[in-house]
Design an enzyme around this catalytic site. Structure first.
Site, PDB file in Angstrom:
ATOM      1  N   TYR A   1      -6.773   6.507   4.595  1.00 45.39           N
ATOM      2  CA  TYR A   1      -6.907   5.539   3.508  1.00 45.39           C
ATOM      3  C   TYR A   1      -6.036   4.294   3.759  1.00 45.39           C
ATOM      4  O   TYR A   1      -6.517   3.155   3.701  1.00 45.39           O
ATOM      5  CB  TYR A   1      -6.525   6.150   2.136  1.00 45.39           C
ATOM      6  CG  TYR A   1      -6.161   5.049   1.184  1.00 45.39           C
ATOM      7  CD1 TYR A   1      -7.164   4.202   0.686  1.00 45.39           C
ATOM      8  CD2 TYR A   1      -4.828   4.740   0.887  1.00 45.39           C
ATOM      9  CE1 TYR A   1      -6.846   3.121  -0.107  1.00 45.39           C
ATOM     10  CE2 TYR A   1      -4.507   3.658   0.100  1.00 45.39           C
ATOM     11  CZ  TYR A   1      -5.518   2.853  -0.398  1.00 45.39           C
ATOM     12  OH  TYR A   1      -5.215   1.770  -1.156  1.00 45.39           O
TER      13      TYR A   1
ATOM     14  N   CYS B   1     -17.073   2.098 -20.324  1.00 43.19           N
ATOM     15  CA  CYS B   1     -18.424   1.789 -19.822  1.00 43.19           C
ATOM     16  C   CYS B   1     -18.979   0.504 -20.453  1.00 43.19           C
ATOM     17  O   CYS B   1     -19.742  -0.218 -19.813  1.00 43.19           O
ATOM     18  CB  CYS B   1     -19.362   2.956 -20.082  1.00 43.19           C
ATOM     19  SG  CYS B   1     -18.820   4.466 -19.265  1.00 43.19           S
TER      20      CYS B   1
ATOM     21  N   GLU C   1       0.829  -1.214   0.000  1.00 42.72           N
ATOM     22  CA  GLU C   1       0.000   0.000   0.000  1.00 42.72           C
ATOM     23  C   GLU C   1       0.860   1.260   0.000  1.00 42.72           C
ATOM     24  O   GLU C   1       0.548   2.235  -0.671  1.00 42.72           O
ATOM     25  CB  GLU C   1      -0.945   0.011   1.212  1.00 42.72           C
ATOM     26  CG  GLU C   1      -2.124  -0.931   1.064  1.00 42.72           C
ATOM     27  CD  GLU C   1      -3.001  -0.601  -0.133  1.00 42.72           C
ATOM     28  OE1 GLU C   1      -3.069   0.579  -0.527  1.00 42.72           O
ATOM     29  OE2 GLU C   1      -3.612  -1.525  -0.695  1.00 42.72           O
TER      30      GLU C   1
ATOM     31  N   CYS D   1     -13.089   2.050 -15.007  1.00 40.61           N
ATOM     32  CA  CYS D   1     -13.569   3.432 -14.860  1.00 40.61           C
ATOM     33  C   CYS D   1     -12.356   4.362 -14.829  1.00 40.61           C
ATOM     34  O   CYS D   1     -12.059   5.011 -13.836  1.00 40.61           O
ATOM     35  CB  CYS D   1     -14.405   3.550 -13.581  1.00 40.61           C
ATOM     36  SG  CYS D   1     -15.384   5.057 -13.546  1.00 40.61           S
TER      37      CYS D   1
ATOM     38  N   LEU E   1      11.885   4.412  -6.874  1.00 40.43           N
ATOM     39  CA  LEU E   1      10.435   4.486  -6.637  1.00 40.43           C
ATOM     40  C   LEU E   1       9.980   5.921  -6.364  1.00 40.43           C
ATOM     41  O   LEU E   1       8.803   6.232  -6.499  1.00 40.43           O
ATOM     42  CB  LEU E   1      10.043   3.633  -5.419  1.00 40.43           C
ATOM     43  CG  LEU E   1       9.590   2.209  -5.663  1.00 40.43           C
ATOM     44  CD1 LEU E   1       9.308   1.510  -4.336  1.00 40.43           C
ATOM     45  CD2 LEU E   1       8.332   2.144  -6.520  1.00 40.43           C
TER      46      LEU E   1
ATOM     47  N   CYS F   1     -18.120  -2.343 -18.283  1.00 40.59           N
ATOM     48  CA  CYS F   1     -18.300  -2.086 -16.839  1.00 40.59           C
ATOM     49  C   CYS F   1     -19.440  -2.926 -16.269  1.00 40.59           C
ATOM     50  O   CYS F   1     -20.567  -2.873 -16.764  1.00 40.59           O
ATOM     51  CB  CYS F   1     -18.572  -0.606 -16.617  1.00 40.59           C
ATOM     52  SG  CYS F   1     -18.739  -0.221 -14.867  1.00 40.59           S
TER      53      CYS F   1
HETATM   54 FE1  SF4 Z   1     -17.349   4.327 -14.708  1.00 43.12          FE
HETATM   55 FE2  SF4 Z   1     -18.758   2.106 -15.113  1.00 43.12          FE
HETATM   56 FE3  SF4 Z   1     -19.999   4.427 -14.776  1.00 43.12          FE
HETATM   57 FE4  SF4 Z   1     -18.650   4.006 -17.014  1.00 43.12          FE
HETATM   58  S1  SF4 Z   1     -20.443   2.896 -16.317  1.00 43.12           S
HETATM   59  S2  SF4 Z   1     -18.583   5.862 -15.764  1.00 43.12           S
HETATM   60  S3  SF4 Z   1     -16.943   2.777 -16.274  1.00 43.12           S
HETATM   61  S4  SF4 Z   1     -18.766   3.358 -13.264  1.00 43.12           S
END
Ligand code: SF4
Length: 378
Positions: free
Chosen positions: A137, A216, A54, A209, A97, A219
């Protein structure tokens, strides 16, 4: 799927319903189980290895970390081994790094774990967040992945993904946006497999994404996504203005003395603190002859007076927003400048074949290789 519209700072976004969240978890986890990349740090739930990965992954590409991670954990297989290692060895294995503060904090945190937790990585979130270099995080990632603790995460990939899942049009890096996304990250957590779910969120952000070209079509949560439905992928998340690029001229000087070269240790607060370097300084455009600039520059960062010789090479590199032209010169040692010994920078004289044992910046290493190739000159 239905949404409840909210109005925040005059920007309408849609808060997911319980049914939406359930469908999202199911689709995301099914996709992750089929598509997760096989990465060395995913083959273990050892908190030490999760922690190292991480820290390495902060602001660093996965492909780069994949080269460094196995070598690092092989050299320091346990928290105790890392704590006991000299900082120079830790930085040498981190060399290339970048963001070396991460390595120094990792090393310091290992010592704290040995001293205060008997060498075992703590499971208490507050104790983890008190460790050097570990923020909200990183603590969430380690605790959820290693112990399946109910901790949310939010980093660059998930900021983008969650912003799009809300079609959030304001800046998600501002306080209000951060608060909103952290609360969404918490609400989305499933009851079980929390570490796997958090990794799935990051993986979807990294592989599908993506910042410019959200894929998309591939996705798994497309049917749930308001950004896709409204065609807002280029507008969400809000685009940040790129930082202004600045051109900088610097000099690095290889000062020779009886077959050895001069190195200086970079001090806390300086760029590359903890690393060793050839005397290096900014060169402002001005009326002074170049030899005077080099003599003064070397003396100011090492207390060594030198006699400049020829230009060895010019290297170009970038550090954050700075585009640096680095002129590398050869010089000979003359004497130590007068002054109190205690006030002098930490310097050492090293033969070309010993340079391999010292952690250097990327350009420092290039220069070291050049010296090794041209050994006769030194
Ligand atoms: Fe992101 Fe999936 Fe929405 Fe497209 S459909 S903007 S890849 S979350």
């Amino acid at each position: 799927m239905t949404f409840t519209p909210h109005d925040s700072a005059k920007l309408v976004y849609q808060w997911p319903t319980a049914a939406w969240k359930q469908a999202f978890r199911r689709k995301l986890l099914a996709w992750y189980r089929q598509n997760a990349r096989d990465l060395a740090w995913r083959q273990t739930r050892d908190p030490y290895r999760v922690w190292v990965s991480e820290i390495m992954l902060q602001q660093t590409q996965v492909a780069t970390v994949a080269r460094y991670f196995p070598r690092f954990v092989a050299a320091f297989p346990t928290i105790a081994a890392l704590a006991a290692a000299p900082e120079r060895h830790v930085l040498r294995l981190w060399e290339g790094l970048g963001y070396y503060r991460r390595a120094r904090q990792l090393h310091r945190a290992a010592a704290v774990i040995v001293r205060e937790h008997g060498g075992r990585f703590p499971q208490d979130a507050a104790a983890v967040r008190r460790l050097p270099g570990i923020g909200r995080y990183t603590a969430g990632a380690i605790l959820s992945i290693a112990f399946d603790a109910r901790e949310a995460i939010l980093e660059a990939n998930t900021v983008r993904l969650l912003s799009r899942l809300l079609a959030y049009r304001a800046d998600p890096r501002q306080t209000a946006g951060q608060a909103l996304l952290w609360s969404l990250a918490e609400e989305l957590l499933p009851r079980r497999a929390i570490g796997e779910f958090n990794q799935a969120l990051m993986e979807l952000g990294a592989l599908v994404c993506k910042p410019r070209d959200a894929d998309c079509g591939a996705c798994p949560v497309q049917s749930l996504c308001p950004t896709h439905r409204q065609g807002l992928q280029r507008l969400v998340p809000m685009v940040q203005k790129p930082p202004r690029v600045e051109q900088v001229r610097e000099a690095a000087v290889v000062v020779r003395r009886r077959g050895k070269v001069l190195l200086v240790e970079r001090q806390p607060g300086e760029r590359w603190a903890g690393l060793w370097d050839f005397p290096r300084f900014s060169v402002a455009a001005g009326s002074k002859p170049e030899s005077v600039v080099l003599i003064e520059g070397v003396a100011s960062c090492t207390s060594v007076v030198c006699r400049p010789r020829e230009l060895l090479r010019t290297l170009k590199h970038s550090v954050t927003r700075f585009r640096i032209t680095l002129e590398c010169h050869l010089a000979d040692y003359v004497r130590l400048a007068p002054g109190k010994r205690a006030a002098r920078p930490k310097i050492t004289w090293v033969s070309p074949d010993e340079l391999d044992g010292y952690p250097l910046s990327v350009t420092g290493r290039k220069l070291a290789r050049l010296i090794a190739e041209q050994g006769a000159k030194v």
